[in-house]
Design a protein around this motif. Structure first.
Motif, PDB file in Angstrom:
ATOM      1  N   SER A 158       0.843  -1.199   0.000  1.00  0.00           N
ATOM      2  CA  SER A 158       0.000   0.000   0.000  1.00  0.00           C
ATOM      3  C   SER A 158       0.873   1.242   0.000  1.00  0.00           C
ATOM      4  O   SER A 158       0.598   2.230  -0.675  1.00  0.00           O
ATOM      5  CB  SER A 158      -0.903  -0.011   1.232  1.00  0.00           C
ATOM      6  OG  SER A 158      -1.593   1.206   1.379  1.00  0.00           O
ATOM      7  N   PRO A 169       0.138   6.554  10.309  1.00  0.00           N
ATOM      8  CA  PRO A 169      -0.666   7.002   9.157  1.00  0.00           C
ATOM      9  C   PRO A 169      -0.637   6.019   7.992  1.00  0.00           C
ATOM     10  O   PRO A 169      -1.633   5.887   7.265  1.00  0.00           O
ATOM     11  CB  PRO A 169      -0.045   8.348   8.778  1.00  0.00           C
ATOM     12  CG  PRO A 169       1.276   8.397   9.460  1.00  0.00           C
ATOM     13  CD  PRO A 169       1.153   7.556  10.672  1.00  0.00           C
ATOM     14  N   GLU A 172      -3.136   3.331   8.822  1.00  0.00           N
ATOM     15  CA  GLU A 172      -4.496   3.870   8.742  1.00  0.00           C
ATOM     16  C   GLU A 172      -4.968   3.999   7.300  1.00  0.00           C
ATOM     17  O   GLU A 172      -6.158   3.834   7.008  1.00  0.00           O
ATOM     18  CB  GLU A 172      -4.557   5.232   9.435  1.00  0.00           C
ATOM     19  CG  GLU A 172      -4.437   5.146  10.955  1.00  0.00           C
ATOM     20  CD  GLU A 172      -4.379   6.514  11.607  1.00  0.00           C
ATOM     21  OE1 GLU A 172      -4.178   7.519  10.875  1.00  0.00           O
ATOM     22  OE2 GLU A 172      -4.525   6.584  12.839  1.00  0.00           O
ATOM     23  N   ALA A 173      -4.032   4.273   6.397  1.00  0.00           N
ATOM     24  CA  ALA A 173      -4.385   4.466   4.986  1.00  0.00           C
ATOM     25  C   ALA A 173      -4.187   3.210   4.142  1.00  0.00           C
ATOM     26  O   ALA A 173      -4.369   3.250   2.924  1.00  0.00           O
ATOM     27  CB  ALA A 173      -3.546   5.608   4.405  1.00  0.00           C
ATOM     28  N   ARG A 175      -4.313   0.125   1.912  1.00  0.00           N
ATOM     29  CA  ARG A 175      -5.283  -0.417   0.965  1.00  0.00           C
ATOM     30  C   ARG A 175      -4.578  -1.403   0.046  1.00  0.00           C
ATOM     31  O   ARG A 175      -3.369  -1.306  -0.189  1.00  0.00           O
ATOM     32  CB  ARG A 175      -5.903   0.695   0.116  1.00  0.00           C
ATOM     33  CG  ARG A 175      -6.652   1.774   0.880  1.00  0.00           C
ATOM     34  CD  ARG A 175      -7.940   1.230   1.482  1.00  0.00           C
ATOM     35  NE  ARG A 175      -8.708   2.293   2.144  1.00  0.00           N
ATOM     36  CZ  ARG A 175      -8.528   2.712   3.396  1.00  0.00           C
ATOM     37  NH1 ARG A 175      -7.573   2.140   4.142  1.00  0.00           N
ATOM     38  NH2 ARG A 175      -9.269   3.659   3.904  1.00  0.00           N
TER      39      ARG A 175
END
Length: 210
Positions: A158, A169, A172-173, A175
C-alpha cells in the motif's frame, strides 16, 4: 553462470516473479508461471478491529545467517503502532530472536494464516507479501537504503516507510493495490501444486512443459 546451462525448467509463482527470476538468472528462456502452492488453500479473512500483523525478518545475525536491513525500523514502527492503540500480532521469521518480540502477541500459526486476522500488515517486503495480499490484507513495507527489494514485492505494498513516525498514518491508509497489479504479483490461485509437479515431472523426463 554455472547453473544456467543445467536448468531444465524455470518456474515462478507469478508473471512479476518470473521477470525477477529471469533477470537474476540472466536468461531469456521462458519462465513457467505455476502459482504458489501456498495459495491453494488460503485462509478466510476475518480481520479483528485494530489488529496489525508485524511480519518480522532477522534483527541480528547469527551462525545460521545474516540480518536484514530495516529490522530495527520495524521494531520501532511496532512500538509506535502499539502506542497509538493498535494491537500487535507478530509473525516470526524462523530465525528471528523470539525474545525481541515477547512484549507482543506472537502468532502460534504460520504468518500467512495469521494475516487473515489483521486489518493490515507491516514488515520488510519479502516473498510472503504477495501471499498476504492474496488473502486480502493490505501490506505496508519497511524499507532501508541498504535493502534491495524486487519491484514486484514493492508493487503489492500500500505504501512504504523509512521512518517509524510514518507507521501509524501508513497503516491507517493501508489499501490493496488494483486488481491488475495483484494478479501480476500473486499469479494464479488454485491448482498450483499440481502445475508445479507437472513441470517438474516433465523436466525429469526430458519433455517440455505444457
Amino acid at each position: 553462470r554455472r547453473l544456467r546451462g543445467r536448468l531444465r525448467a524455470i518456474t515462478s509463482s507469478s508473471r512479476a516473479e518470473g521477470r525477477a527470476f529471469a533477470g537474476y538468472l540472466g536468461t531469456r528462456r521462458p519462465v513457467r508461471v505455476v502459482g504458489s502452492p501456498q495459495t491453494d488453500e488460503l485462509p478466510v479473512r476475518a480481520p479483528e478491529p485494530g489488529l496489525v500483523l508485524v511480519v518480522t525478518s532477522v534483527t541480528h545475525p547469527d551462525g545460521t545467517g545474516g540480518a536484514a536491513p530495516g529490522t530495527e525500523l520495524l521494531m520501532a514502527a511496532a512500538e509506535r503502532l502499539r502506542a497509538a492503540g493498535r494491537s500487535i500480532l507478530v509473525g516470526l521469521h524462523p530465525r528471528e530472536d523470539r525474545s525481541l518480540w515477547e512484549q507482543y502477541e506472537i502468532s502460534t500459526v504460520p504468518t500467512l494464516e495469521a494475516s487473515a486476522r489483521a486489518e493490515a500488515a507491516v514488515g520488510i517486503p519479502g516473498t510472503v507479501f504477495p501471499l498476504i495480499a492474496a488473502v486480502g490484507t493490505p501490506v505496508v513495507g519497511c524499507v532501508d537504503p541498504a535493502l534491495t527489494v524486487p519491484g514486484y514485492l514493492l508493487s503489492v505494498c500500500s505504501s512504504t516507510i523509512d521512518d517509524a513516525a510514518d507507521a501509524v498514518p501508513a497503516i491507517e491508509a493501508a489499501r490493496l493495490p488494483d486488481a491488475d497489479t495483484l494478479a501480476d504479483a500473486i499469479g494464479p490461485i488454485g491448482g498450483s501444486a499440481a502445475r508445479l509437479l507437472d513441470v517438474w515431472a516433465r523436466a525429469a523426463r526430458g519433455r517440455p512443459a505444457r
